[in-house]
Structures are given as structure tokens and as C-alpha cells.
Design a protein around this motif. Structure first.
Motif, mmCIF file in Angstrom:
data_model
loop_
_atom_site.group_PDB
_atom_site.id
_atom_site.type_symbol
_atom_site.label_atom_id
_atom_site.label_comp_id
_atom_site.label_asym_id
_atom_site.label_seq_id
_atom_site.Cartn_x
_atom_site.Cartn_y
_atom_site.Cartn_z
ATOM 1 N N UNK A 87 0.675 -1.067 0.048
ATOM 2 C CA UNK A 87 -0.004 0.003 0.099
ATOM 3 C C UNK A 87 0.818 1.174 0.012
ATOM 4 N N UNK A 88 1.879 1.166 0.711
ATOM 5 C CA UNK A 88 2.889 2.442 0.538
ATOM 6 C C UNK A 88 3.305 2.597 -0.592
ATOM 7 N N UNK A 153 -5.933 -2.260 6.932
ATOM 8 C CA UNK A 153 -4.912 -2.324 5.776
ATOM 9 C C UNK A 153 -5.672 -2.359 4.490
ATOM 10 N N UNK A 154 -6.389 -3.526 4.512
ATOM 11 C CA UNK A 154 -7.247 -4.117 3.374
ATOM 12 C C UNK A 154 -7.988 -2.764 2.765
ATOM 13 N N UNK A 157 -5.920 -0.119 1.019
ATOM 14 C CA UNK A 157 -5.526 -0.216 -0.212
ATOM 15 C C UNK A 157 -6.443 -0.417 -1.504
ATOM 16 N N UNK A 158 -7.886 -0.699 -0.994
ATOM 17 C CA UNK A 158 -8.868 -0.646 -1.834
ATOM 18 C C UNK A 158 -9.256 0.709 -2.447
ATOM 19 N N UNK A 159 -9.142 1.697 -1.330
ATOM 20 C CA UNK A 159 -9.838 2.983 -1.442
ATOM 21 C C UNK A 159 -8.468 3.601 -2.385
ATOM 22 N N UNK A 160 -7.260 3.367 -2.296
ATOM 23 C CA UNK A 160 -6.238 3.800 -3.015
ATOM 24 C C UNK A 160 -6.419 3.529 -4.673
ATOM 25 N N UNK A 281 -2.412 -6.451 -4.053
ATOM 26 C CA UNK A 281 -2.091 -6.122 -2.684
ATOM 27 C C UNK A 281 -3.271 -6.452 -1.637
ATOM 28 N N UNK A 282 -4.529 -6.343 -2.071
ATOM 29 C CA UNK A 282 -5.834 -6.596 -1.650
ATOM 30 C C UNK A 282 -5.630 -8.162 -0.980
ATOM 31 N N UNK A 283 -5.468 -8.960 -2.173
ATOM 32 C CA UNK A 283 -5.114 -10.501 -1.589
ATOM 33 C C UNK A 283 -3.972 -10.854 -1.051
ATOM 34 N N UNK A 284 -3.147 -9.959 -0.944
ATOM 35 C CA UNK A 284 -1.925 -10.350 -0.226
ATOM 36 C C UNK A 284 -2.231 -10.080 1.505
#
Length: 532
Positions: A87-88, A153-154, A157-160, A281-284
């Protein structure tokens, strides 16, 4: 009585038997009378567990493993590390793309004359994402402290990812562009396109508000204590990978497209490339396990039930001074790193106008210098861990000294970088040297400030408290840095450097105050002072 000595006194009348044992730390007396037996321990109260403490925070656990922890936390796998920082990377990739294509975005959504007005409006939009960070931090911080770090955190990353996708497909408000929402110059539809772009940036700012803080908290909480500084530095250093990737993609797009193609669809491709990273990233992050510290904090709540409080309410009520001091300390990171981004954009025009180097090459120079944050930061963080081994107190001292040294470098060298930047029209080496100095100074701070600030607040409110203080510092200083520095540079070319130097000095002073508080002056309160 000597240590370990056992003293036995027996009254042969059978009425009383008295056994006494003593040691350096405790003594126990057993009084046996008739058939009745009683045990009266005389143990120092500091060594006893407290079932119902006066301060419920005393039952909380440190979010960083200490020397007394028996359970060994394994070093995280590469997949877990990437899942933490993905996400970063996406966050800073987005900012890198936005920064690199800011002129093209301005041409699509703000077609005013002169172009400087469009540039100012883009800076305002840029700042709006930072203004929304504290709100996003409150929401995602609450979720992280209430329902778990991985859940927050999930969501972030979806929002971004949604924000990146929106920037890819938005119509242009400029009637002269092929993807214009309307060809009619008198229509109100272009305003809608501009507002949609602003909404996309606001969603991005809300998501980012909990992203970086969440990954920093999670990485430190799940790290073995002998590598806590190093693993805490990885999220912030990985951000440079995102910015590097954004500049690299912008360079490639600029090299393989014409100026017209870049203005029409090239910048959209840059944002669209963030979508695969979002999905992965979401699935990780669905695979990540919750941190031991968070689970322990939840168990403590069940073991010692207290009236339910919102983490936001508790932080604002109990840790006001801590929030203020951490807010000031973080200016030593938030302002210089975005001063660096501003300097890149502001002085790129000087480089290009003097024909010393073409813009794509300039982006490559910027990207290489930016990697110094990682090249310097990770070895510095490792040096703290290796020289401290499992000694938590020694690590905290070294972390503080490294942080203070990095902040002092900003205070001393930032005005010097302004002098070097100002020579850019005739000295390309000066530009490169200025960026290298900023990269090294930021790398020193990046190596340790994460571990320092994660220690400040108790685990059960850590996410929320850091999201508030960190994002407020980002909004106030980083979000306004381009506007303020541009205005100051128009007044006096040295003013931006002195502005950054002054506030970094304030951050250094706040850091010293925090450390003295931890040694007994109790400005931050009992629990906070124990954790710094």
C-alpha cells in the motif's frame, strides 16, 4: 539475614510453628497454628499482577517486544513484508505520477490563462488530499484499533486503488481535449469533471490517512525485537520505491509518446498501472495474520473489562500533550521529504530552461537521488539493531540519537541545498549535490523515526493516536509545502530553506523534550513516558 537464608523457629508446645525465609527481593512468612494453616506472603507489590488496577492502561502490553518476552517472534517472510508495504508503494507511486504529470493534469482540468493559475489550482487539489488525511486517519485508525490492523490495511489499499482507477477514466473539463466531457465552452459540465477529479483525490487522501501509519504499526508489532528498528524502517523506505516507480513510469511514458499524446492519454496510463498493484495488494493483505500485540490487547480488555470507550475519544482525552509533541517531532520528517518533492518540481524548470539536461533525464537524476533515502536509511536502522542486539533500552537510546542527528542535518543543510539549487541554471552538479544531501538527511531520519513513534502510545490506541498526530503533521506541513515554498521563493530565494530549517529545529526541540519527559518530567503521562 543473608540472601537465600531459611530461618525456622518451632515452639515445642505444639501451639505455634513459625517458618521465615528471606531473599534479596522478597520474604514469605508461614504461620501454622494448630490444624489451621495460613499463608501470608510479603512480596513487593511491583512484582504482583494487578487484577483491577486503578489505571486500566497498566494492563496493556507494549506494542514492541521487550527483553522479558519469552516467545520468539520469527522474522517475517518476503510475502508478508511485501503485503505490509504494498500500500505504501501504491500511495507514493500515485503521488509520484501526480507530481510528474501535474502540468498535463492542469491542462485537462484547469485550462486558465496564464498557465500559472492552473498550476496553483493543481497545488490546491494536491493539498486537499493532505487535508483529508487526518479524517481518514481517524476512521481507519478507529477500525485498526477496534477490529484489527489487517482489516484497516485492506480497506486503505482498496480506497487508493479506486482513486487511481478514477483518475484513469475521468473525462477532461477542457473542451479542446479529445476526452472532454463537453465541447460547449458555456456548458456547466466541465465543472462536474473537475469536481470528480477533486473527489478522486479526496478518496486517495482518506485512504492514505490510515495506510502508512497502519503498515508502520503492523510491521513493528510483528517484528522480532532484535530487528524491530530495521523492519520498522522498511515501510517508510519502501515509499521511495513507489516514488521512484512513479518517476520511472513518467520518464518512459514521456520518452515514447509525443507531447500531445502525453497530455491526452499518457498521464492516464500512468495512473492505470496502479490497478494491478491494488488487486494484488488486497489479496496479499487478506493473507496477513493479526499482530500478537493487538491480540494481547484484546485479551486484556476481556480479562479486565472496563466501560467501552472509542479509541478516538480516549486518545483525545488522555493523550493531548503526547499528540501535540509527536505532531511537532514529525515535522522533521514530513516537511523535509515534501520540500524535496517541491524542489524537484520547482527547479526542474530551471534545468530544462537552461538546456543543461532534458526533462526525462532530470526525472532519472531525481529518482536516483531519491533512492538515497533507502540506501542510507536501511543500513542506519540495521546499525541500531546490531549494536543493541536484544537490549531494548540501548536500542531506544540509539534510536533517539539517530533521530536527533537526522533532524539536526535538516536544520543545518537545508539552507545550503537552497543555495545549490539556486545555482542550477549554470551548474548541474549543484542540483545533483543538493538532492543527494536531502536524500541522505531524509534517509537518516527514515531509519529510526518509525520505531520511535510506535513506542509512544499503548497498543490499544496506538493506530488511532499515530494516525491523528502523523496525518495532522502531513496536512499542516507537507500538504502546504508546495504553496508556501513557491510563495517564499518568489519573495527571497533562500526563504524556503530557512523555513524548513526553522520547523525542523522545532521538531528537534520537541524530540529532546519528549526524551527528557521519558526520564522523569512526565509531560506525556505515565504510560507514554514508559514507552518512549
Amino acid at each position: 539475614m543473608d540472601q537465600g537464608q531459611l530461618h525456622l523457629t518451632v515452639d515445642h508446645s505444639g501451639a505455634e510453628k513459625n517458618i521465615t525465609t528471606s531473599s534479596s527481593s522478597s520474604s514469605v512468612s508461614l504461620l501454622l497454628t494448630g490444624s489451621e494453616q495460613a499463608v501470608e506472603p510479603n512480596i513487593p507489590t511491583a512484582h504482583l499482577p494487578v487484577d483491577n488496577p486503578a489505571n486500566p492502561m497498566d494492563t496493556d502490553q507494549d506494542c514492541i517486544p521487550t527483553d522479558e518476552d519469552d516467545e520468539v517472534i520469527p522474522f517475517p517472510s518476503g510475502i508478508a513484508l511485501f503485503g505490509t508495504v504494498v500500500g505504501n508503494i501504491l500511495e507514493w507511486y500515485d503521488f509520484g505520477i501526480f507530481s510528474a504529470f501535474e502540468k498535463d493534469i492542469a491542462d485537462n482540468f484547469f485550462s486558465e490563462n496564464p498557465p500559472v493559475f492552473a498550476q496553483i489550482k493543481i497545488f490546491v487539489v494536491y493539498a486537499s488530499a493532505f487535508v483529508m488525511r487526518p479524517i481518514g486517519g481517524l476512521v481507519l485508525g478507529y477500525i485498526g484499533d477496534k477490529y484489527g490492523r489487517t482489516t484497516s490495511l485492506q480497506l486503505s489499499v482498496v480506497g487508493m486503488g479506486l482513486a487511481c482507477t478514477a483518475m484513469t477514466v475521468l473525462p477532461s473539463s477542457n473542451p479542446e481535449m479529445p476526452y472532454a466531457i463537453s465541447r460547449d465552452k458555456n456548458s456547466h459540465l466541465p465543472i462536474i469533471a473537475t469536481l470528480l477529479m477533486v473527489v478522486a483525490r479526496i478518496i486517495q487522501g482518506l485512504s492514505v490517512g490510515g495506510e502508512l501509519v497502519g503498515s508502520m504499526v503492523y510491521s513493528v508489532e510483528t517484528s522480532p525485537r532484535e530487528y524491530s528498528t530495521f523492519l520498522g524502517a522498511i515501510p517508510i523506505c519502501s515509499a521511495t520505491l513507489g516514488t521512484f516507480s512513479g518517476f520511472l513510469v513518467a520518464t518512459l511514458i514521456g520518452s515514447f509518446t509525443s507531447e500531445q499524446q502525453r497530455q491526452v492519454w499518457g498521464w492516464r496510463v500512468g495512473f492505470g498501472l496502479g490497478l494491478p498493484l491494488t488487486i494484488g495488494g488486497f489479496f496479499l493483505r487478506k493473507w496477513l495474520r493479526e499482530s500478537k500485540a493487538f491480540l494481547q490487547a484484546q485479551q486484556n480488555k476481556q480479562r479486565h473489562p472496563q466501560p467501552q470507550k472509542s479509541p478516538v475519544v480516549e486518545v483525545l482525552k488522555e493523550y493531548k500533550m503526547a499528540l501535540l509533541l509527536v505532531f511537532l517531532v514529525l515535522t522533521a520528517w514530513c516537511l523535509p521529504i515534501w520540500f524535496y518533492v517541491w524542489a524537484r518540481a520547482f527547479y526542474m524548470s530551471i534545468i530544462a530552461s537552461s538546456k543543461q539536461v532534458q526533462s526525462p533525464t532530470g526525472y532519472i537524476i531525481v529518482s536516483v537521488c531519491l533512492t538515497l533515502v533507502t540506501i542510507v536509511g536501511l543500513p542506519c536502522s540495521l546499525s541500531i539493531d546490531w549494536n543493541s542486539l536484544s537490549n531494548t533500552q540501548e536500542r531506544e537510546k540509539r534510536t533517539y540519537r539517530m533521530f536527533a542527528f537526522g533532524a539536526l542535518c535538516h536544520v543545518v543543510f537545508t539552507p545550503l541545498t537552497m543555495y545549490l539549487f539556486n545555482q542550477g541554471s549554470s551548474c548541474l552538479v549543484c542540483i545533483v549535490l543538493a538532492q543527494a544531501v536531502l536524500g541522505i538527511s531524509n534517509g537518516i531520519v527514515a531509519s529510526c523515526f518509525v520505531t520511535w513513534m510506535v513506542r509512544v502510545f499503548p497498543t490499544k490506541v496506538n493506530y488511532t493516536a499515530l494516525a491523528i498526530s502523523y496525518n495532522l503533521s502531513q496536512a499542516v506541513f507537507a500538504g502546504t509545502a508546495p504553496l508556501v515554498c513557491t510563495a517564499l521563493a518568489a519573495w527571497w530565494w533562500m526563504a524556503p530553506g530557512l523555513f524548513v530549517s526553522f520547523w525542523c529545529g522545532c521538531g528537534l526541540l520537541a524530540l529532546v523534550v519528549c526524551e527528557s519527559t521519558a526520564k522523569g518530567k512526565a509531560w506525556l503521562g505515565k504510560q507514554t513516558a514508559q514507552r518512549i
